[in-house]
Design an enzyme around this catalytic site. Sequence first.
Site, PDB file in Angstrom:
ATOM      1  N   SER A 227       3.378  -1.694 -11.460  1.00  0.00           N
ATOM      2  CA  SER A 227       3.598  -1.362 -12.848  1.00  0.00           C
ATOM      3  C   SER A 227       3.124   0.047 -12.958  1.00  0.00           C
ATOM      4  CB  SER A 227       3.028  -2.345 -13.704  1.00  0.00           C
ATOM      5  OG  SER A 227       1.610  -2.044 -13.609  1.00  0.00           O
ATOM      6  N   GLY A 228       3.488   0.568 -14.166  1.00  0.00           N
ATOM      7  CA  GLY A 228       3.227   2.135 -14.506  1.00  0.00           C
ATOM      8  C   GLY A 228       2.741   2.042 -16.364  1.00  0.00           C
ATOM      9  N   ARG A 229       2.200   3.083 -16.674  1.00  0.00           N
ATOM     10  CA  ARG A 229       1.603   3.100 -18.000  1.00  0.00           C
ATOM     11  C   ARG A 229       1.787   4.754 -18.341  1.00  0.00           C
ATOM     12  NH1 ARG A 229      -4.072   1.210 -18.918  1.00  0.00           N
ATOM     13  NH2 ARG A 229      -4.510   2.539 -17.204  1.00  0.00           N
TER      14      ARG A 229
ATOM     15  N   GLY B 265      -0.757   6.525  -3.086  1.00  0.00           N
ATOM     16  CA  GLY B 265      -0.642   7.506  -2.053  1.00  0.00           C
ATOM     17  C   GLY B 265       0.434   7.395  -1.190  1.00  0.00           C
TER      18      GLY B 265
ATOM     19  N   ASP C 165      -4.474   8.168  -7.373  1.00  0.00           N
ATOM     20  CA  ASP C 165      -4.864   7.334  -8.378  1.00  0.00           C
ATOM     21  C   ASP C 165      -6.581   6.976  -8.072  1.00  0.00           C
ATOM     22  OD1 ASP C 165      -4.314   5.446  -6.285  1.00  0.00           O
ATOM     23  OD2 ASP C 165      -2.923   4.371  -7.521  1.00  0.00           O
ATOM     24  N   THR C 166      -6.811   6.800  -6.864  1.00  0.00           N
ATOM     25  CA  THR C 166      -8.092   6.709  -6.431  1.00  0.00           C
ATOM     26  C   THR C 166      -8.941   7.908  -6.793  1.00  0.00           C
ATOM     27  OG1 THR C 166      -7.620   4.902  -4.832  1.00  0.00           O
ATOM     28  CG2 THR C 166      -9.848   5.608  -4.843  1.00  0.00           C
TER      29      THR C 166
ATOM     30  N   ASN D 149     -11.817   1.563   2.958  1.00  0.00           N
ATOM     31  CA  ASN D 149     -11.047   0.267   2.217  1.00  0.00           C
ATOM     32  C   ASN D 149     -11.648  -1.257   2.679  1.00  0.00           C
ATOM     33  OD1 ASN D 149      -9.464   2.293   1.567  1.00  0.00           O
ATOM     34  ND2 ASN D 149      -7.472   0.892   1.675  1.00  0.00           N
TER      35      ASN D 149
ATOM     36  N   GLU E 213      -7.155 -13.436  -5.970  1.00  0.00           N
ATOM     37  CA  GLU E 213      -5.843 -13.565  -6.537  1.00  0.00           C
ATOM     38  C   GLU E 213      -4.681 -14.333  -5.923  1.00  0.00           C
ATOM     39  OE1 GLU E 213      -5.049  -9.547  -6.727  1.00  0.00           O
ATOM     40  OE2 GLU E 213      -6.543  -9.174  -7.973  1.00  0.00           O
TER      41      GLU E 213
END
Length: 493
Positions: A16-18, A82, A242-243, A301, A309
């Site tokens: 998803s994106g915002r 990435g 994003d990280t 990682n 989840e």
Amino acid sequence: MKNKKYFFAVDLGATSGRTIIGHIDNGKFNLEEVTRFPNNLIEQGGHFYWDIYALYLEIIKGLKEVARRGLEITSIGIDTWGVDFVCIGSDGAILRNPRAYRDPITFEAMDDYLAHVISKKEVYDITGIQFMNFNSLFQLYAMRREGNSALEHAEKILFVPDALSWMLTGQAVCEYTIASTSQLLDPRTKQLNERLLTSLQLTRENFGKMVNPGTVIGVLTEEVQKLTGLGAVPVIAVAGHDTASAVAAVPAKDENFAYLSSGTWSLMGIETKDAIINEQSYERNFTNEGGIGGTTRFLKNICGMWLYERCRTEWPEEVRKLSHPELQGSAMQVEPFRSIINPDDALFANPDSMIKAIQTYCRNTQQPVPETPAEICRCIFDSLALRYKQVFQWMQELAPFRLDVLHIIGGGSLNKYLNQFTANATGATVLAGPQECTAIGNIMLQAQTAGLVGDIWEMRQTIARSLELVRYEPTDEDAWNQAYEKYIKIINK
């Protein structure tokens, strides 16, 4: 409201994106979500693609909404996941939707490249990047091997945030943090490595100019200005990965900190001036990715809340209806350390049933098999905290400075039970927050570029003033030390 200067952040994840607007008021930042949208994979012809045009249109939609509200936008910044990239032709056209890192073409490409082109040790010595089959190096190798027509005719190769910035401005750049995820960049020179490029039949000219976070890429094209109703707004190269944007938002007071970006994946690391590339980092599969201010994010990682989840989707409806605090609270009532797993075992990568995978691991290591949701949840949380302890100790051995505090950021910073377990296991003070770290980092880097905040430490002080961190101090250290001894024995069986 119209007199305030706003920053527009595009934050894109793999599902998803915002779009978000933010501003700084009285030394504190404020955020507001403008739009939210899905980021759908396209499966066609046995391959997986991202819809780059759909993402572009969603950005335009967010900018239109900002214009409708009459807000003055100082700048725009884009961060994404990435490794993935877009091929641009000599006529300035996108040649094809970009392949997604989940594409099966890379499954065997890494092993083939390392066996027949450049050895694993040599690639690590050049890049300091951990080995994952979907790294850009292996994607490009797989595409070249298959005779991919988009790659064969590409004049420019732009990583996803750079491609979207190019669509807005017409200017092609290669932002440092996103480029560092490719396994093509040498963190010592902070440039793409010619030997690796040559092995893919590429040259440095196939990529944009290398820029650091905080660089002005260009302004919105006349076409985009007409579409949105905005003027010539600058587009900033924030920390495109994003990280990297998330780590920029760690509200640390000095360099003596480690961070844990906690979500589906957990990323534990430190921020260093220079890359750490040696035998220990190679054997332990640590990675060196680009950070802000020319720094390196030395990290590892770890399989994070993915385990929880996936199990949650398998439990009966009455369990799924429970809130996270309710389900996790029930796990606190069962026996601790009864069953322990290695969260990074290959068994948990993508099993048909995560519950059965956890039970199989426990059975194979002669442990009690967790049956109830509470027992499985407790097994996951205990095991994650013990894995964090192991990686934290490795980092302390490799770090050029002492680690006084562990900052937990991201969605996982809301998990009070796992946060306390992490403090107990590592023996470190844990500070939890912020949750919206990626968007905050994106916007704060834009604010820094605009001159509203100074260096990274002033930026982090502004973030710290804007929110209340939750502090966790270690308890029950003897019990956790004994559990860690058990964990080491189990994972080495």
